[in-house]
Design a protein around this motif. Sequence first.
Motif, PDB file in Angstrom:
ATOM      1  N   VAL A 278       0.833  -1.199   0.000  1.00 48.13           N
ATOM      2  CA  VAL A 278       0.000   0.000   0.000  1.00 48.13           C
ATOM      3  C   VAL A 278       0.869   1.252   0.000  1.00 48.13           C
ATOM      4  O   VAL A 278       0.605   2.213  -0.740  1.00 48.13           O
ATOM      5  CB  VAL A 278      -0.954  -0.011   1.219  1.00 48.13           C
ATOM      6  N   SER A 279       1.926   1.265   0.800  1.00 52.46           N
ATOM      7  CA  SER A 279       2.818   2.437   0.857  1.00 52.46           C
ATOM      8  C   SER A 279       3.492   2.684  -0.482  1.00 52.46           C
ATOM      9  O   SER A 279       3.610   3.835  -0.938  1.00 52.46           O
ATOM     10  CB  SER A 279       3.874   2.227   1.946  1.00 52.46           C
ATOM     11  N   ALA A 280       3.931   1.606  -1.139  1.00 54.32           N
ATOM     12  CA  ALA A 280       4.605   1.759  -2.431  1.00 54.32           C
ATOM     13  C   ALA A 280       3.646   2.288  -3.484  1.00 54.32           C
ATOM     14  O   ALA A 280       4.003   3.163  -4.291  1.00 54.32           O
ATOM     15  CB  ALA A 280       5.194   0.423  -2.868  1.00 54.32           C
ATOM     16  N   LEU A 281       2.425   1.778  -3.505  1.00 52.87           N
ATOM     17  CA  LEU A 281       1.446   2.264  -4.477  1.00 52.87           C
ATOM     18  C   LEU A 281       1.039   3.701  -4.195  1.00 52.87           C
ATOM     19  O   LEU A 281       0.767   4.480  -5.113  1.00 52.87           O
ATOM     20  CB  LEU A 281       0.217   1.349  -4.485  1.00 52.87           C
ATOM     21  N   ARG A 282       1.018   4.060  -2.929  1.00 57.70           N
ATOM     22  CA  ARG A 282       0.685   5.438  -2.590  1.00 57.70           C
ATOM     23  C   ARG A 282       1.800   6.383  -3.055  1.00 57.70           C
ATOM     24  O   ARG A 282       1.534   7.489  -3.544  1.00 57.70           O
ATOM     25  CB  ARG A 282       0.473   5.566  -1.079  1.00 57.70           C
ATOM     26  N   GLU A 283       3.050   5.937  -2.911  1.00 57.40           N
ATOM     27  CA  GLU A 283       4.179   6.800  -3.267  1.00 57.40           C
ATOM     28  C   GLU A 283       4.425   6.852  -4.774  1.00 57.40           C
ATOM     29  O   GLU A 283       4.682   7.926  -5.335  1.00 57.40           O
ATOM     30  CB  GLU A 283       5.449   6.301  -2.571  1.00 57.40           C
ATOM     31  N   GLY A 285       2.337   5.357  -7.315  1.00 53.34           N
ATOM     32  CA  GLY A 285       1.193   5.214  -8.195  1.00 53.34           C
ATOM     33  C   GLY A 285       1.125   3.812  -8.762  1.00 53.34           C
ATOM     34  O   GLY A 285       1.798   2.886  -8.295  1.00 53.34           O
ATOM     35  N   GLU A 286       0.316   3.637  -9.826  1.00 56.12           N
ATOM     36  CA  GLU A 286       0.140   2.285 -10.361  1.00 56.12           C
ATOM     37  C   GLU A 286       1.489   1.740 -10.816  1.00 56.12           C
ATOM     38  O   GLU A 286       2.334   2.470 -11.351  1.00 56.12           O
ATOM     39  CB  GLU A 286      -0.867   2.286 -11.503  1.00 56.12           C
ATOM     40  N   SER A 287       1.645   0.418 -10.588  1.00 53.59           N
ATOM     41  CA  SER A 287       2.951  -0.184 -10.845  1.00 53.59           C
ATOM     42  C   SER A 287       2.793  -1.572 -11.438  1.00 53.59           C
ATOM     43  O   SER A 287       1.952  -2.359 -10.990  1.00 53.59           O
ATOM     44  CB  SER A 287       3.744  -0.320  -9.535  1.00 53.59           C
ATOM     45  N   PRO A 288       3.621  -1.895 -12.451  1.00 49.38           N
ATOM     46  CA  PRO A 288       3.704  -3.285 -12.896  1.00 49.38           C
ATOM     47  C   PRO A 288       4.157  -4.165 -11.730  1.00 49.38           C
ATOM     48  O   PRO A 288       4.890  -3.707 -10.832  1.00 49.38           O
ATOM     49  CB  PRO A 288       4.748  -3.248 -14.014  1.00 49.38           C
ATOM     50  N   GLY A 293       7.120  -5.329  -6.731  1.00 44.69           N
ATOM     51  CA  GLY A 293       7.783  -6.314  -5.886  1.00 44.69           C
ATOM     52  C   GLY A 293       9.141  -5.850  -5.395  1.00 44.69           C
ATOM     53  O   GLY A 293       9.501  -6.046  -4.232  1.00 44.69           O
ATOM     54  N   ARG A 294       9.899  -5.220  -6.296  1.00 45.84           N
ATOM     55  CA  ARG A 294      11.235  -4.760  -5.910  1.00 45.84           C
ATOM     56  C   ARG A 294      11.164  -3.610  -4.905  1.00 45.84           C
ATOM     57  O   ARG A 294      12.099  -3.389  -4.126  1.00 45.84           O
ATOM     58  CB  ARG A 294      12.006  -4.331  -7.154  1.00 45.84           C
ATOM     59  N   ARG A 295      10.047  -2.863  -4.910  1.00 44.95           N
ATOM     60  CA  ARG A 295       9.884  -1.776  -3.940  1.00 44.95           C
ATOM     61  C   ARG A 295       9.427  -2.304  -2.580  1.00 44.95           C
ATOM     62  O   ARG A 295       9.596  -1.634  -1.559  1.00 44.95           O
ATOM     63  CB  ARG A 295       8.876  -0.750  -4.472  1.00 44.95           C
ATOM     64  N   THR A 333       0.653  -7.873 -15.113  1.00 42.07           N
ATOM     65  CA  THR A 333      -0.238  -7.433 -14.041  1.00 42.07           C
ATOM     66  C   THR A 333       0.189  -6.060 -13.565  1.00 42.07           C
ATOM     67  O   THR A 333       1.363  -5.820 -13.255  1.00 42.07           O
ATOM     68  CB  THR A 333      -0.199  -8.419 -12.855  1.00 42.07           C
ATOM     69  N   VAL A 334      -0.792  -5.140 -13.490  1.00 42.31           N
ATOM     70  CA  VAL A 334      -0.533  -3.797 -13.012  1.00 42.31           C
ATOM     71  C   VAL A 334      -1.442  -3.556 -11.798  1.00 42.31           C
ATOM     72  O   VAL A 334      -2.638  -3.866 -11.833  1.00 42.31           O
ATOM     73  CB  VAL A 334      -0.826  -2.726 -14.077  1.00 42.31           C
ATOM     74  N   ALA A 335      -0.862  -3.045 -10.710  1.00 43.15           N
ATOM     75  CA  ALA A 335      -1.614  -2.801  -9.489  1.00 43.15           C
ATOM     76  C   ALA A 335      -1.742  -1.317  -9.227  1.00 43.15           C
ATOM     77  O   ALA A 335      -0.844  -0.536  -9.569  1.00 43.15           O
ATOM     78  CB  ALA A 335      -0.913  -3.468  -8.294  1.00 43.15           C
TER      79      ALA A 335
END
Length: 339
Positions: A278-283, A285-288, A293-295, A333-335
Amino acid sequence: MTDADESRGPPPTEEGDIGASRTDEDDLDASIAVGGDSEASLPADVESVRAALVEWYETDHREYPWRETHDPYAILVSEVMSQQTQLDRVVEPWREFTERWPTAEALATADRADVVGLWTDHSLGYNNRATYLHEAAEQVVSEHDGEFPNTPEGLQELMGVGPYTADAVASFAFDDGGAVVDTNVKRVLYRAFDVPDESDAFERVADELLPEGDSRVWNNAIMELGGVACGKQPRCDEAGCPWREWCHAYGTGDFRAPDVPTQPEFEGSRRQMRGRVVSALREYGESPIDDLGRRVRVDYAPDGEYGREWLRGLLSDLESDGLVTTTETGGETVARLRR
């Protein structure tokens, strides 16, 4: 005393002061058998244990309106409402219920749909409890001339009243019930006196501790102890627990209980990893999925132990919680966080 995260009442499976008490000379030894080979480590001086708890309760305890009455009808309503519901949340619906239907006679003549409606409006859960209360009121009127039975045995004849509720109402209304053993009391007995996690053991030790002729005060006091000082997160010193000098958990630092298992380690847990997603997506944005995973983990490897399959499991959990959405774009897959 302020903290109150507990609910009252029997386990969900139940539908629904002292019984025989020992005399002074029968007081417990340092260890008392409670069934089979199990033993509970109870102090020899049980009178001091009892006196300490009662003094603690009478010095300062939470005020609830149903503690200010000996009316069995009002007490029954409070007991049924507080099953699996925090006590502070019961005050408002209890007041509304008893103001609208102040007696068993008033409730018996009420439209059952109105009774269930009030229950639902306050999210008290299990609407059949409201139905049982209505039927119990009808029984009191039709079978007991409007007078509540004053013994646990008599109270159990009412619809929806099991052994726990019967002892509670008999204690708080008539000062003539047995030991009331709910989840909070089990937690107290397990921690304080190392009582085995067995129903018969809890019941027996609770009965042994209950002082003769004081079921009203005692049952209120030991449940207060479980709600204020010995909750899932214990507040022994802060709440001035009166049993610290005898308490097995306080002496050993092991505060597990039947409803408080050992907490899993947070570091490296799925709970921690979901938070990182959640923190990575918040910082970012959408990510492959591989970038994400690496974040989340420095040791992320697409085909490794902590790889795509592992990360998709976390994303699935978060999708179920309504926090994240995933899409397939170009075979990848993009989240993204759900907006």
